[in-house]
Scaffold this active site. Structure first.
Site, PDB file in Angstrom:
ATOM      1  N   ARG A   1       0.840  -1.205   0.000  1.00 55.83           N
ATOM      2  CA  ARG A   1       0.000   0.000   0.000  1.00 55.83           C
ATOM      3  C   ARG A   1       0.871   1.249   0.000  1.00 55.83           C
ATOM      4  NH1 ARG A   1      -3.670  -3.406   2.989  1.00 55.83           N
ATOM      5  NH2 ARG A   1      -2.529  -3.087   4.936  1.00 55.83           N
TER       6      ARG A   1
ATOM      7  N   PHE B   1     -10.978  -5.306  -6.889  1.00 55.35           N
ATOM      8  CA  PHE B   1     -11.064  -6.054  -5.636  1.00 55.35           C
ATOM      9  C   PHE B   1     -10.631  -5.145  -4.482  1.00 55.35           C
ATOM     10  CE2 PHE B   1      -9.802  -8.946  -9.070  1.00 55.35           C
ATOM     11  CZ  PHE B   1     -10.842  -9.864  -9.071  1.00 55.35           C
TER      12      PHE B   1
ATOM     13  N   ASP C   1     -15.582  -3.590  -6.117  1.00 55.61           N
ATOM     14  CA  ASP C   1     -15.645  -4.766  -5.263  1.00 55.61           C
ATOM     15  C   ASP C   1     -17.060  -5.338  -5.337  1.00 55.61           C
ATOM     16  OD1 ASP C   1     -13.625  -5.956  -3.031  1.00 55.61           O
ATOM     17  OD2 ASP C   1     -15.704  -6.350  -2.456  1.00 55.61           O
ATOM     18  N   SER C   2     -17.190  -6.634  -5.054  1.00 52.85           N
ATOM     19  CA  SER C   2     -18.504  -7.274  -5.119  1.00 52.85           C
ATOM     20  C   SER C   2     -19.281  -7.160  -3.813  1.00 52.85           C
ATOM     21  CB  SER C   2     -18.349  -8.756  -5.479  1.00 52.85           C
ATOM     22  OG  SER C   2     -17.593  -9.425  -4.483  1.00 52.85           O
TER      23      SER C   2
ATOM     24  N   ASN D   1     -19.346  -7.646  -9.975  1.00 50.79           N
ATOM     25  CA  ASN D   1     -18.387  -8.696 -10.274  1.00 50.79           C
ATOM     26  C   ASN D   1     -17.195  -8.082 -11.011  1.00 50.79           C
ATOM     27  OD1 ASN D   1     -17.256 -10.700 -12.375  1.00 50.79           O
ATOM     28  ND2 ASN D   1     -18.300 -12.035 -10.916  1.00 50.79           N
TER      29      ASN D   1
ATOM     30  N   ASP E   1      -5.844  -7.058  -6.774  1.00 52.34           N
ATOM     31  CA  ASP E   1      -5.583  -7.787  -5.533  1.00 52.34           C
ATOM     32  C   ASP E   1      -6.752  -8.745  -5.271  1.00 52.34           C
ATOM     33  OD1 ASP E   1      -4.462  -8.627  -3.162  1.00 52.34           O
ATOM     34  OD2 ASP E   1      -5.231  -6.942  -1.994  1.00 52.34           O
TER      35      ASP E   1
ATOM     36  N   CYS F   1      -2.449 -14.175  -3.789  1.00 54.76           N
ATOM     37  CA  CYS F   1      -2.245 -14.631  -2.408  1.00 54.76           C
ATOM     38  C   CYS F   1      -2.490 -16.125  -2.290  1.00 54.76           C
ATOM     39  CB  CYS F   1      -3.155 -13.861  -1.445  1.00 54.76           C
ATOM     40  SG  CYS F   1      -4.921 -14.124  -1.718  1.00 54.76           S
TER      41      CYS F   1
END
Length: 397
Positions: free
Chosen positions: A213, A229, A251-252, A280, A301, A341
């Site tokens: 970040r 995301f 973001d969802s 989505n 991300d 990740c």
């Protein structure tokens, strides 16, 4: 000395001799003493050599997780106190509180306590118990976390799928203390965030992305930024703090975006500089492509597409899709900061996926920096799996 033992098949002691802490079921020839889930067993080679002490897990393909490679070690409360205290000393040594008041105190196998995650927020410790061995010692571990951190409040977030593989039920909620606030305010690199340690992802915040970040702050000046995301807006806020002209954040999760908007307000940023989009991400990226929208900096991300190596090939398609779309959305000279990740996806495979995405997008791109998890998520040299977060900074053109 315990009478409970596991005996390895011939030739299967090599990884233990190299101090890798996992013993897979296929490496075990037999057990004795009728060990129960989480109980400590002595690990023996096929020739009877004493190799160490491990926690037994009869339901998992990882049949045992090694506590100690010292055959003369005693696995008791004092042993775990030493391990957690050593983890705390490491965080002090790297001066983690210089830049934040929220950090990871114990990082499982990398800190010598397989199956235990501890994240510290102001006055609150959040624990994840992920293995049969950590579950067996659960109350002891929680007592010691409280003693070492001084936190009166402890929250458990043992609500991840890996517990099912260990034959354990999901468990979450407040377990020590009372009057847990619905949100905790943390500080990181000069910015403030609200964190929901009960309902948020992981333990409430992606502490492992702290340094990344900060890197986004340095890359954002005068750029149009897309944060895919975005969760609760970590990279969004850093982009704005770094002087971005605008940020589009997708973001969802409506709940995550609500908290993200509150985080933006908490830091006094002009809301007109950022647009929140609930949807989505794959679909939204395609919509942006079809509109010929372009950006100077894109951050990807995504969640964990491949928790295990068995899922890597299926996940590769998803990683390729989002990176291909991102490359198409970048202006010449633009920057893609892309992450995985997924523990089941190695760095080499991730880099190949991103390279294939650039090729299919018809762009030339260079890696100018490789990223990883923050220093409070250490990587044990004997346990490369602890290096789960992989990031690339790519420049197009």
């Amino acid at each position: 000395m315990t009478s409970k033992k596991i005996i390895l098949k011939p030739g299967k002691e090599k990884s233990i001799l190299h101090h890798h802490p996992w013993v897979f079921s296929g490496a075990v020839a037999s057990s004795s003493g009728n060990p129960q889930p989480g109980e400590t067993v002595e690990v023996l080679s096929s020739g009877g050599e004493r190799l160490g002490w491990a926690a037994y897990s009869p339901y998992s393909s990882i049949r045992a997780r090694v506590w100690s490679f010292d055959p003369d070690e005693v696995i008791n409360e004092e042993y775990f106190y030493r391990k957690i205290e050593a983890a705390a000393r490491l965080r002090t040594a790297i001066n983690i509180t210089k830049e934040t008041n929220a950090f990871r105190l114990v990082h499982g196998e990398a800190d010598g306590v397989p199956g235990l995650i501890v994240d510290c927020y102001p006055d609150v410790a959040v624990v994840q118990i992920l293995s049969a061995g950590a579950e067996y010692w659960r109350d002891v571990l929680i007592d010691q976390v409280q003693q070492i951190t001084g936190c009166k409040t402890v929250v458990e977030r043992s609500d991840v799928e890996v517990r099912h593989l260990e034959g354990l039920p999901i468990r979450e909620g407040l377990i020590r203390g009372e009057n847990l606030p619905p949100r905790i305010k943390i500080e990181e690199n000069g910015l403030h965030y609200w964190v929901d340690v009960i309902g948020g992802q992981k333990t409430g915040f992606y502490l492992d992305q702290r340094q990344n970040r900060k890197r986004i702050m340095a890359l954002s000046k005068d750029r149009e930024v897309l944060n895919a995301f975005c969760y609760t807006g970590g990279f969004t806020l850093c982009g704005l703090a770094g002087g971005a002209r605008s940020v589009l954040s997708i973001d969802s999760s409506a709940n995550a975006l609500t908290l993200a908007a509150e985080n933006l307000a908490l830091n006094g940023f002009n809301p007109a500089l950022n647009q929140w989009v609930e949807g989505n991400v794959f679909k939204e990226l395609r919509t942006l492509r079809d509109r010929n929208k372009q950006f100077d900096l894109i951050i990807l991300d995504p969640p964990k597409f491949a928790p295990t190596a068995a899922q890597a090939q299926k996940a590769a398609r998803a990683y390729k899709d989002i990176n291909l779309l991102a490359f198409k959305l970048l202006r010449n000279g633009g920057i893609l900061v892309t992450f995985s990740c997924s523990g089941g996806l190695g760095r080499d495979l991730f880099q190949k996926i991103v390279a294939d995405a650039a090729l299919d997008a018809g762009v030339e791109a260079k890696i100018v920096e490789m990223l990883s998890q923050s220093a409070d998520h250490p990587v044990a040299l004997n346990f490369p799996e602890s290096a789960y977060l992989k990031g690339l900074i790519c420049v197009v053109g």
